[in-house]
Structures are given as C-alpha cells and as structure tokens.
Design an enzyme around this catalytic site. Structure first.
Site, PDB file in Angstrom:
ATOM      1  N   GLN A   1     -25.451  27.405  -6.574  1.00 23.52           N
ATOM      2  CA  GLN A   1     -24.706  26.488  -5.312  1.00 23.52           C
ATOM      3  C   GLN A   1     -22.806  26.474  -4.758  1.00 23.52           C
ATOM      4  OE1 GLN A   1     -25.911  23.246  -5.085  1.00 23.52           O
ATOM      5  NE2 GLN A   1     -25.262  23.417  -3.324  1.00 23.52           N
TER       6      GLN A   1
ATOM      7  N   LYS B   1     -23.568  20.821 -10.086  1.00 24.40           N
ATOM      8  CA  LYS B   1     -24.997  20.232  -9.818  1.00 24.40           C
ATOM      9  C   LYS B   1     -25.563  18.966 -10.999  1.00 24.40           C
ATOM     10  CE  LYS B   1     -28.491  20.481  -7.001  1.00 24.40           C
ATOM     11  NZ  LYS B   1     -28.978  20.997  -6.194  1.00 24.40           N
TER      12      LYS B   1
ATOM     13  N   ASP C   1     -31.564  15.730  -5.013  1.00 31.03           N
ATOM     14  CA  ASP C   1     -31.992  17.457  -5.036  1.00 31.03           C
ATOM     15  C   ASP C   1     -33.715  16.894  -5.613  1.00 31.03           C
ATOM     16  OD1 ASP C   1     -31.654  19.717  -5.084  1.00 31.03           O
ATOM     17  OD2 ASP C   1     -32.912  19.538  -7.700  1.00 31.03           O
TER      18      ASP C   1
ATOM     19  N   THR D   1     -31.958  20.056   5.335  1.00 28.38           N
ATOM     20  CA  THR D   1     -32.340  21.164   4.436  1.00 28.38           C
ATOM     21  C   THR D   1     -33.630  22.196   5.266  1.00 28.38           C
ATOM     22  OG1 THR D   1     -31.376  19.923   2.206  1.00 28.38           O
ATOM     23  CG2 THR D   1     -32.755  21.558   2.263  1.00 28.38           C
TER      24      THR D   1
ATOM     25  N   ASN E   1     -38.928  15.955   0.149  1.00 27.58           N
ATOM     26  CA  ASN E   1     -38.006  16.268   0.937  1.00 27.58           C
ATOM     27  C   ASN E   1     -37.348  17.337   1.852  1.00 27.58           C
ATOM     28  OD1 ASN E   1     -34.330  16.671   1.897  1.00 27.58           O
ATOM     29  ND2 ASN E   1     -35.556  14.340   2.323  1.00 27.58           N
TER      30      ASN E   1
HETATM   31  P1  NDP Z   1     -38.393  16.384  -4.126  1.00 28.11           P
HETATM   32  O1  NDP Z   1     -38.461  15.261  -5.344  1.00 28.11           O
HETATM   33  O2  NDP Z   1     -38.425  15.516  -2.474  1.00 28.11           O
HETATM   34  O3  NDP Z   1     -39.919  17.518  -3.868  1.00 28.11           O
HETATM   35  C1  NDP Z   1     -40.382  18.117  -5.024  1.00 28.11           C
HETATM   36  C2  NDP Z   1     -41.396  18.723  -4.531  1.00 28.11           C
HETATM   37  O4  NDP Z   1     -41.753  19.604  -5.414  1.00 28.11           O
HETATM   38  C3  NDP Z   1     -42.104  17.255  -4.688  1.00 28.11           C
HETATM   39  O5  NDP Z   1     -43.537  17.817  -3.652  1.00 28.11           O
HETATM   40  C4  NDP Z   1     -42.913  18.350  -5.708  1.00 28.11           C
HETATM   41  O6  NDP Z   1     -44.466  17.941  -6.542  1.00 28.11           O
HETATM   42  C5  NDP Z   1     -42.453  19.952  -6.199  1.00 28.11           C
HETATM   43  N1  NDP Z   1     -42.316  20.224  -7.277  1.00 28.11           N
HETATM   44  C6  NDP Z   1     -41.093  19.678  -8.141  1.00 28.11           C
HETATM   45  N2  NDP Z   1     -41.295  20.326  -9.177  1.00 28.11           N
HETATM   46  C7  NDP Z   1     -42.620  21.471  -9.319  1.00 28.11           C
HETATM   47  C8  NDP Z   1     -43.224  22.142 -10.279  1.00 28.11           C
HETATM   48  N3  NDP Z   1     -43.037  22.324 -11.507  1.00 28.11           N
HETATM   49  N4  NDP Z   1     -44.190  23.024  -9.625  1.00 28.11           N
HETATM   50  C9  NDP Z   1     -45.332  22.463  -8.803  1.00 28.11           C
HETATM   51  N5  NDP Z   1     -44.197  21.371  -7.617  1.00 28.11           N
HETATM   52  C10 NDP Z   1     -42.998  20.949  -8.000  1.00 28.11           C
HETATM   53  O7  NDP Z   1     -37.527  17.380  -3.988  1.00 28.11           O
HETATM   54  P2  NDP Z   1     -36.214  18.030  -2.723  1.00 28.11           P
HETATM   55  O8  NDP Z   1     -37.750  18.028  -1.649  1.00 28.11           O
HETATM   56  O9  NDP Z   1     -34.850  17.374  -2.772  1.00 28.11           O
HETATM   57  O10 NDP Z   1     -36.082  19.459  -3.295  1.00 28.11           O
HETATM   58  C11 NDP Z   1     -37.020  20.602  -3.296  1.00 28.11           C
HETATM   59  C12 NDP Z   1     -36.659  22.509  -3.850  1.00 28.11           C
HETATM   60  O11 NDP Z   1     -35.843  22.398  -2.759  1.00 28.11           O
HETATM   61  C13 NDP Z   1     -35.797  22.240  -5.100  1.00 28.11           C
HETATM   62  O12 NDP Z   1     -35.505  23.287  -5.618  1.00 28.11           O
HETATM   63  C14 NDP Z   1     -34.478  21.686  -5.050  1.00 28.11           C
HETATM   64  O13 NDP Z   1     -33.045  21.716  -5.816  1.00 28.11           O
HETATM   65  C15 NDP Z   1     -34.089  22.203  -3.526  1.00 28.11           C
HETATM   66  N6  NDP Z   1     -32.966  22.259  -2.652  1.00 28.11           N
HETATM   67  C16 NDP Z   1     -33.181  20.485  -2.249  1.00 28.11           C
HETATM   68  C17 NDP Z   1     -31.919  20.548  -1.551  1.00 28.11           C
HETATM   69  C18 NDP Z   1     -32.010  18.742  -0.481  1.00 28.11           C
HETATM   70  O14 NDP Z   1     -30.829  18.665   0.072  1.00 28.11           O
HETATM   71  N7  NDP Z   1     -32.433  17.779  -1.028  1.00 28.11           N
HETATM   72  C19 NDP Z   1     -31.003  20.675  -0.839  1.00 28.11           C
HETATM   73  C20 NDP Z   1     -31.055  22.316  -1.336  1.00 28.11           C
HETATM   74  C21 NDP Z   1     -31.833  22.788  -1.649  1.00 28.11           C
HETATM   75  P3  NDP Z   1     -44.455  16.476  -7.084  1.00 28.11           P
HETATM   76  O15 NDP Z   1     -44.632  15.439  -6.951  1.00 28.11           O
HETATM   77  O16 NDP Z   1     -45.425  17.057  -8.110  1.00 28.11           O
HETATM   78  O17 NDP Z   1     -43.192  16.795  -8.689  1.00 28.11           O
END
Ligand code: NDP
Length: 454
Positions: A117, A132, A172, A216, A247
């Site tokens: 970050q 974080k 996140d 994002t 998201n």
């Molecule tokens: P969400 O919680 O909205 O979604 C996460 C997604 O990833 C879900 O579909 C989830 O599936 C899947 N997932 C989580 N853990 C695992 C795993 N161990 N194996 C497989 N699939 C997995 O999170 P975000 O979309 O906000 O975040 C996703 C990524 O983006 C993260 O790495 C986060 O750090 C990064 N990020 C997010 C930002 C933001 O603004 N939100 C900004 C910059 C980066 P399930 O529902 O089955 O758990």
C-alpha cells in the site's frame, strides 16, 4: 527464500535482516523481495537513499497494533477474534489502506498488504501514506446483527488510532458498504464527532463518493486499456476472464464489457462459472452484492452456463482468454496456471487483487512476452478514489459520477505513464513491475530523506 540470487549485492544483507526480523511471515517476505528485486538500479545510481538507510527503514512498519475483539453471536455465545492495524509509512500523508475481514488474516498478510500500500499510494501522486488492517473474523453466514456487533467491538479499540490526519481506513475483502457503515457509526458514537474524512467507502447519502464502489475494478480496466493502447490494441472484441466475484471483480467485468470485451468467466472460493454469452453484470450484482449468495445461484439463473467446483485440475485459469484479470486474493495464480494461460494465448494480465500472481508465474508471463501489470499500479484506482472522497469531505462538496470517473481515469493513465517512463529511465523498458516499484519507491524515499531519520 528463492529469488535472492537476483538481488543487487548491497540489498542481500538487508533482505537477510528482513527475513530474520520477520520470521514466519511468508507473504510479507514475498512482498519485500518483489520490491527489492526492482531496486538494483537505485542502489547503483541513487546512493543517497542507501546512505540514509531508507531501504532498511521502509521495511519496518512505523507502528503495529494488535488487539482483542470480543463479540456475542445471535445465540448468546461469546467469540474472540484478533484485530490488526499496521501503520506502515506516513512520509507522504496519513496512513491509508483498507480493512480485511477473512479467517486467513494474520500479521504476515496485513504487513504484506500494508507494505504494498505504501508504494501504491505513492504512485497515485496523492498525499496519502500506507497502512492496512483487519481481523480473522469470518463474515460468511453471519447475520446483519452479528456483523454489526463485531464491527462495533472492532471500532471500540481501533477508533483511538484513527483520525483524518492520522489514519484513514477503508474496505477490502469482507468489508464493503455495510461494514463501513457500522464502523463509521461506532466511531461517530464514541467520539461524538461527524468526521466524515476518517474512513472511506461510505454510502452516498452519508459522505461517500460517487464511483468509489466501482473504482478499483474500473481502474484496473483503465490501466489495462492504456497498456493495450501502447501496443495499438484495445478491449474491443477481446475474450476476458476475471477471477473473484466481489467488489473489484464485479466492476472490472462491468467496465471491460462497456469497452466491448466479452467477459466469459468469474469465480469465487468454491468454483467458477463460464458464461459464453458474456457475464450478465446486473445478475452478478443482484446475486453477489444484493442477495449475498454464491455463484451457483448465478449459474442456476442462466442454464446455458457451466459451473465447475475448484479442484486440483480445475481452475478458472484453464478457461482460454486474451486478457486475464485476477481480482480475488493473494497467490491465486500459480506457475501451472500461468503456463496454461500462456499456452491458451493470453496477451495481457492486469492484477485487480493484491499480489494474486506468484513470483514464478510473473516471471513466466514476462519471459513469454505477456503484458503484465502488478496490482500496486493497476489496482490503485480504489485508494485514489478514496483520496478523492477525502477531498470532497474536506471541502464539504460532492462531485457527480462522470466528474469522479474522469478523475479516476486521468489518475490511472498518469500511473501507467509513470511506470512506463520510469522503466525507460532505468533501462528496463516495458517492465511494469520495475517501473511501478522504482517510481513508488523514489517518491516515498524522497519524502523520507527530507523528513530526517524518524
Ligand atoms: P470482496 O470480499 O468483495 O471479494 C473477494 C472475492 O475474492 C470473492 O469472490 C471471494 O470469494 C474471492 N476470494 C477471497 N478469498 C479467496 C480465496 N482464498 N480463494 C479464492 N477466492 C477467494 O473483496 P474485494 O473485491 O474488495 O477484494 C479483492 C481483492 O482486491 C483483494 O486482494 C483486495 O486486497 C484487492 N483490492 C481491493 C480494493 C477495494 O477497493 N476493495 C482495492 C485494491 C485492491 P468468496 O466469496 O468465496 O470468499
């Protein structure tokens, strides 16, 4: 740890110290090594940064807070979770970075995310430092009331460390609009102050910014669009695969589709769905964001789709595509997956998640000539729009969606160009990893050296 052979000799003892001081923290070690592998030219040409021990200081968080989070479930049973906030670096501004609620959360994961970050926030060019936080709390299957009680307990400790000029969290994994609401509500209650700028990702009617929810995912696609433009190409007609369905993934699918791409697959931690008619974004939003259901429900509503459970031999990365956007979690795309993607003709990989591609997979893409963008550059649109939310809060103003999206696009183009120009300056033309690490590092290091040894 493998990969140390590629380090500049001056960085080897520094990395050994990192390994020793952070034993048992593989994700953090991986994130540091990835940055160190790009810093060779700095060690050669910019001695002032090494003289001031900036590289050593940058690896040590300014502050690490670990706390107990007790809460009571709907049956009256008491649960204890662990809360974290790692305030990594405030040379450029208040600590800024999201909160993750997921059972896998531990200090190593929060430190790797905080470290990334710092450089990501520097790349945005905005006045934000890096931090974080999160908890090993698992929100899956919990009622709204349980989520609220957990968030209130979490904030009852965290609030004393926050402030518009101190530390500003956001969402996140596992922390979206609902959780931000409960967290902000408890902060407001404890402090008796409506400090909107103390947290971002707020709802539109109580201090949030237009386009933050989309930022994002949209930002990843804007970044990838610039990579394609540089080689006279575009998203139009491209076959795209997006991992995750949260998201970041949802809005990456939406923007890629708006730009004429054909997005054919998304996933969650249980499985992935292939929809050859193109992912229906409205249905995806309804299933995942509104009803909070699994992808099996999306598939049930679209009988022509194929749903596959994840297993040893089945992964979303087996689905042939031109563009892959990993938007789920760290280390989700390994060497075998990369080999399969390359064999199937992938042209571009841009990370929406943080560190989703393992180091071996990154090298495989780069050796195969695949355009590859690291998350600290390509997913910076979320935090950049959080900074735009802080700007609107500070000036008590609200901007419309188009204005905010235009600002986001400009910022992503700026980050893209800075990565390209920095890579050219250091003779690693076309290497987005080196470009992002060198550009982000120099911006933080310049501020750190101005502020003295603190
Ligand atoms: P969400 O919680 O909205 O979604 C996460 C997604 O990833 C879900 O579909 C989830 O599936 C899947 N997932 C989580 N853990 C695992 C795993 N161990 N194996 C497989 N699939 C997995 O999170 P975000 O979309 O906000 O975040 C996703 C990524 O983006 C993260 O790495 C986060 O750090 C990064 N990020 C997010 C930002 C933001 O603004 N939100 C900004 C910059 C980066 P399930 O529902 O089955 O758990």
């Amino acid at each position: 740890m493998s990969g140390t052979a590629s380090l500049h000799p001056m960085l080897v003892p520094m990395f050994e110290t990192v390994l020793q001081r952070n034993a048992g923290e593989p994700e953090f070690q991986q994130a540091v090594l990835e940055v160190f592998q790009s810093l060779g030219p700095i060690a050669e040409r910019r001695k002032e940064y090494t003289d001031w021990s900036i590289i050593k200081r940058i690896c040590e968080p300014e502050r690490q807070i670990i706390f107990r989070v007790p809460w009571v479930d709907d049956k009256g049973e008491v649960h204890i979770n662990r809360g974290f906030r790692v305030e990594f670096n405030s040379a450029l501004g208040p600590y800024k970075g999201g909160l993750r609620f997921h059972p896998s959360v531990n200090l190593s994961i929060i430190k790797f995310l905080g470290f990334e970050q710092v450089f990501k926030n520097a790349l945005t060019g905005m006045p934000i430092g890096g931090g974080k936080g999160g908890s090993d709390f698992d929100p899956k299957g919990r009622s709204d009331n349980e989520i609220m009680r957990f968030c209130q307990s979490f904030m009852t400790e965290l609030y004393r460390h926050l402030g518009e000029y101190t530390d500003v969290p956001a969402g996140d994994i596992g922390v979206g609009g609902r959780e931000i609401g409960y967290l902000f509500g408890q902060y407001k209650r404890i402090t008796n102050r409506y400090e909107a700028g103390v947290i971002t990702g707020k709802g539109l009617t109580w201090g949030g910014s237009q386009a933050r929810k989309e930022a994002t995912g949209y930002g990843v696609v804007f970044f990838a669009e610039e990579m394609l433009r540089r080689v006279n190409d575009s998203f139009d007609g491209k076959r795209v695969v997006v991992s995750g369905s949260g998201n970041v993934a949802i809005y990456a699918v939406q923007k890629a589709t708006q730009l004429g791409a054909h997005v054919v697959a998304v996933s969650d931690s249980s499985g992935f769905v292939v929809d050859e008619d193109g992912i229906d974004v409205d249905l995806l939003v309804d299933v995942k964001e509104v009803r909070r259901e699994r992808l099996t429900e999306y598939s049930a509503q679209r009988p022509h789709t194929i749903y596959t459970e994840v297993g040893d031999n089945s992964s979303i990365w087996n689905v042939p595509c031109d563009i892959a956007l990993p938007c789920a979690t760290q280390n989700e795309l390994g060497e075998e997956h990369a080999r399969e993607l390359v064999a199937n003709g992938v042209k571009l990989v841009a990370e929406g998640a943080n560190m989703p591609t393992t180091p071996a997979a990154v090298h495989l893409f780069q050796d195969a000539g695949v355009l590859y963008a690291p998350g600290k550059a390509s997913n910076a649109g979320g935090v950049a729009t959080s900074a735009l939310e802080m700007q609107q809060n500070a000036s008590r103003d609200t901007w419309d969606f188009e204005t905010t999206e235009d600002r986001l696009r400009e910022i992503m183009i700026g980050i893209h160009d800075e990565c390209v120009l920095t890579a050219e300056e250091f003779n690693v033309d076309g290497d987005y990893v080196a470009g992002a690490n060198l550009a982000g590092f120099m911006r933080v290091a310049t501020a750190m050296s101005a502020l003295g040894v603190i």
